[in-house]
Design a protein around this motif. Structure first.
Motif, PDB file in Angstrom:
ATOM      1  N   LEU A  91       0.831  -1.204   0.000  1.00 55.80           N
ATOM      2  CA  LEU A  91       0.000   0.000   0.000  1.00 55.80           C
ATOM      3  C   LEU A  91       0.862   1.249   0.000  1.00 55.80           C
ATOM      4  O   LEU A  91       0.559   2.228  -0.706  1.00 55.80           O
ATOM      5  N   ALA A  92       1.940   1.238   0.767  1.00 55.19           N
ATOM      6  CA  ALA A  92       2.836   2.400   0.821  1.00 55.19           C
ATOM      7  C   ALA A  92       3.403   2.714  -0.556  1.00 55.19           C
ATOM      8  O   ALA A  92       3.421   3.878  -0.989  1.00 55.19           O
ATOM      9  N   ILE A  93       3.849   1.689  -1.262  1.00 55.80           N
ATOM     10  CA  ILE A  93       4.435   1.902  -2.593  1.00 55.80           C
ATOM     11  C   ILE A  93       3.406   2.445  -3.567  1.00 55.80           C
ATOM     12  O   ILE A  93       3.670   3.396  -4.323  1.00 55.80           O
ATOM     13  N   CYS A  94       2.203   1.856  -3.567  1.00 51.50           N
ATOM     14  CA  CYS A  94       1.156   2.328  -4.489  1.00 51.50           C
ATOM     15  C   CYS A  94       0.726   3.750  -4.158  1.00 51.50           C
ATOM     16  O   CYS A  94       0.533   4.580  -5.067  1.00 51.50           O
ATOM     17  N   GLU A  95       0.556   4.047  -2.885  1.00 52.46           N
ATOM     18  CA  GLU A  95       0.158   5.400  -2.489  1.00 52.46           C
ATOM     19  C   GLU A  95       1.240   6.416  -2.866  1.00 52.46           C
ATOM     20  O   GLU A  95       0.939   7.528  -3.309  1.00 52.46           O
ATOM     21  N   LEU A 131       4.115   2.859   5.377  1.00 53.68           N
ATOM     22  CA  LEU A 131       5.499   2.415   5.492  1.00 53.68           C
ATOM     23  C   LEU A 131       5.914   2.303   6.955  1.00 53.68           C
ATOM     24  O   LEU A 131       6.517   1.303   7.366  1.00 53.68           O
ATOM     25  N   GLN A 132       5.611   3.323   7.731  1.00 53.30           N
ATOM     26  CA  GLN A 132       5.993   3.303   9.139  1.00 53.30           C
ATOM     27  C   GLN A 132       5.321   2.152   9.882  1.00 53.30           C
ATOM     28  O   GLN A 132       5.917   1.542  10.775  1.00 53.30           O
ATOM     29  N   ALA A 146       4.504  -0.736   8.479  1.00 50.51           N
ATOM     30  CA  ALA A 146       5.218  -1.937   8.040  1.00 50.51           C
ATOM     31  C   ALA A 146       6.508  -2.113   8.835  1.00 50.51           C
ATOM     32  O   ALA A 146       6.833  -3.218   9.288  1.00 50.51           O
ATOM     33  N   ILE A 147       7.225  -1.005   9.028  1.00 57.26           N
ATOM     34  CA  ILE A 147       8.487  -1.057   9.775  1.00 57.26           C
ATOM     35  C   ILE A 147       8.224  -1.380  11.244  1.00 57.26           C
ATOM     36  O   ILE A 147       8.958  -2.156  11.863  1.00 57.26           O
ATOM     37  N   LEU A 148       7.162  -0.796  11.790  1.00 60.56           N
ATOM     38  CA  LEU A 148       6.819  -1.056  13.190  1.00 60.56           C
ATOM     39  C   LEU A 148       6.503  -2.527  13.414  1.00 60.56           C
ATOM     40  O   LEU A 148       6.908  -3.126  14.416  1.00 60.56           O
ATOM     41  N   ILE A 149       5.784  -3.127  12.450  1.00 59.75           N
ATOM     42  CA  ILE A 149       5.395  -4.538  12.569  1.00 59.75           C
ATOM     43  C   ILE A 149       6.606  -5.456  12.385  1.00 59.75           C
ATOM     44  O   ILE A 149       6.814  -6.393  13.152  1.00 59.75           O
ATOM     45  N   SER A 150       7.420  -5.154  11.365  1.00 56.73           N
ATOM     46  CA  SER A 150       8.535  -6.052  11.018  1.00 56.73           C
ATOM     47  C   SER A 150       9.813  -5.270  10.728  1.00 56.73           C
ATOM     48  O   SER A 150      10.259  -5.203   9.576  1.00 56.73           O
ATOM     49  N   PRO A 151      10.426  -4.676  11.737  1.00 56.10           N
ATOM     50  CA  PRO A 151      11.639  -3.878  11.495  1.00 56.10           C
ATOM     51  C   PRO A 151      12.816  -4.694  10.993  1.00 56.10           C
ATOM     52  O   PRO A 151      13.758  -4.140  10.421  1.00 56.10           O
ATOM     53  N   HIS A 152      12.773  -6.000  11.186  1.00 57.07           N
ATOM     54  CA  HIS A 152      13.896  -6.856  10.780  1.00 57.07           C
ATOM     55  C   HIS A 152      13.627  -7.623   9.484  1.00 57.07           C
ATOM     56  O   HIS A 152      14.404  -8.500   9.116  1.00 57.07           O
ATOM     57  N   GLU A 153      12.515  -7.273   8.816  1.00 58.98           N
ATOM     58  CA  GLU A 153      12.258  -7.828   7.489  1.00 58.98           C
ATOM     59  C   GLU A 153      13.066  -7.006   6.484  1.00 58.98           C
ATOM     60  O   GLU A 153      12.684  -5.891   6.119  1.00 58.98           O
ATOM     61  N   ILE A 154      14.159  -7.572   6.022  1.00 63.01           N
ATOM     62  CA  ILE A 154      15.120  -6.827   5.205  1.00 63.01           C
ATOM     63  C   ILE A 154      14.486  -6.318   3.912  1.00 63.01           C
ATOM     64  O   ILE A 154      14.791  -5.223   3.439  1.00 63.01           O
TER      65      ILE A 154
END
Length: 468
Positions: free
Chosen positions: A348-352, A365-366, A368-376
């Motif tokens: 969604l972040a990319i499309c928006e 985006l934030q 996504a990072i909050l949920i999975s900060p270690h997903e490279i």
């Protein structure tokens, strides 16, 4: 296998109808008398739906008119077993045995309850006592093997399963249990050898071929796995699972056109299966045939509106065709079903962002990072998108933040170094490169995957060779 569900559907429909009629009469305070056959039918309907409170109420009503029925006490034991009330289950099964002591099913079930109470010797002794009277001894040995598994005695379990096969060499249920046990004990090769030996004697055992194929697949031997699936469908041409498994194996090896044919065959035998339709959609998607993929993802979403991956597939097909508004719509459908999914948030972040909705893009985006900060891949994909949008500073900034949170993620270092070289910040690129070469020299090929022209950069090559 082409499944004939008509009879099962009819029985389930009848059981549901009888259950609803019983509930209506109970609610209206009418006489809810049921004979033992109706009680059995409604009870199993409740049990299969895990409606245990209704099952208990049914048994309480039934006991008023059938107080001496051993089967009702047996059913009470089953309910308490499902509730993990094992002491209560023992009490009821013992009462059932008082009324029907010769019923082997009761003894077998009591052994399972004893196993759940960690009373392994008592459970095994009880089953062993049945061997002299039970005409089908392989079934008792099978149950003994199952009890040993429950109580974590794998060597005993293996011995009992082998005894079952010694009594009845073509007993597939014991074969499957033994193979599963061996595989779970990291003896996959022994499980494979077991199946192969069985098939030498019984070459038309379709389900055995299928299970052997699964073990070959697990061990990475895709060619033999495909052969096993082929033998399964030779033995039983309408074996849906074998066709489906064949498609999965071909997908895993990147042979999407051949995988499609297998999935189409499975779909023709068992039409409307959402997992088959979903895999067809995935094959089209992986082949870049987004229009066809979209059609099948849409079929899945209509059959099951809660199938998150189908909505994600619809969004991805639209995104790949640069239809970001439509992609955002479908990703939004997935988000409503699973708001804590970091991949959905990133998509969604990319499309928006592509729609120039920057505020909502950064919010997703934030999250996504909050949920999975270690997903490279979150840091990688976002930075790559920013870079393609000519936002070089943003791309490098996010990669650096990703590195600060994941200091051992060499992929982020190499990507950031490549972007720094591309944008003329060679000093920063060299610094990052030196750091990551110390972490993982063998992964430096990633640099050239990101930007192949960097292999002609003399200063960069000198650094790589110096840190070999």
């Amino acid at each position: 296998m082409k499944d004939n569900f008509w009879e099962n559907d009819f029985e389930e429909h009848r059981a549901r109808k009888n259950a609803r009629e019983y509930e209506r009469r109970l609610k209206d305070q009418e006489n809810p008398y049921l004979d033992l056959f109706q009680i059995d039918e409604i009870f199993h309907f409740y049990l299969s739906g895990h409606e245990l409170a209704k099952a208990q109420q049914l048994l309480a009503v039934a006991m008023e008119t059938h107080p001496a029925s051993s089967d009702l006490y047996f059913k009470w034991a089953k309910v308490h077993f499902e509730l993990a009330h094992f002491q209560q289950a023992i009490k009821y099964i013992d009462t059932a045995l008082e009324y029907g002591a010769a019923t082997n099913d009761y003894h077998i079930f009591k052994a399972e309850i004893l196993a759940r109470l960690d009373q392994y010797p008592e459970a095994i002794d009880l089953l062993a006592s049945l061997l002299s009277s039970h005409t089908v001894k392989e079934e008792i040995y099978l149950q003994m093997g199952n009890i040993a598994q429950i109580c974590a005695y794998p060597e005993d379990s293996e011995r009992y399963y082998r005894q079952a096969l010694a009594v009845h060499p073509s007993y597939e249920e014991a074969l499957f249990e033994l193979a599963f046990l061996l595989d779970s004990e990291d003896k996959t090769e022994a499980a494979i050898a077991l199946y192969e030996s069985f098939l030498n004697e019984y070459p038309y055992a379709a389900e055995v071929w299928y299970n052997l194929g699964q073990l070959y697949r697990k061990s990475g031997n895709y060619e033999l796995a495909l052969d096993a699936c082929d033998y399964a469908v030779i033995a039983l041409p309408e074996y849906t699972l074998a066709w489906f498994s064949r498609g999965q194996i071909l997908m895993e090896t990147g042979k999407y056109a051949a995988a499609l044919q297998a999935f189409f065959q499975a779909e023709s035998i068992s039409p409307g299966d959402i997992y088959t339709l979903f895999h067809i959609a995935e094959c089209y998607e992986q082949s870049g045939l987004y229009f066809e993929a979209f059609r099948y993802f849409l079929k899945v979403s209509k059959l099951d509106p809660y199938f998150v991956d189908a909505w994600m597939g619809l969004g991805y097909c639209m995104e790949q065709q640069q239809k970001f508004f439509e992609a955002s719509h479908y990703y939004g459908k997935a988000y409503k079903l699973d708001e804590e999914n970091s991949q959905i948030c990133l998509s969604l972040a990319i499309c928006e962002y592509r729609l120039e909705q920057r505020y909502s893009a950064y919010q997703y985006l934030q999250k996504a990072i909050l949920i999975s900060p270690h997903e490279i891949h979150i840091w990688q994909d976002w930075a790559q998108m920013l870079y393609k949008e000519q936002n070089f500073t943003g791309a490098i900034t996010y990669l650096e933040e990703g590195i600060s949170r994941n200091p051992l993620a060499v992929e982020l270092y190499y990507q950031c170094a490549a972007y720094c070289f591309d944008t003329g910040n060679k000093k920063r690129g060299i610094s990052l490169l030196k750091t990551t070469l110390k972490l993982s020299y063998e992964d430096h090929y990633l640099l050239f995957q990101i930007n192949p022209s960097l292999q002609f950069e003399p200063e960069l090559l000198r650094v790589i060779n110096a840190n070999r």
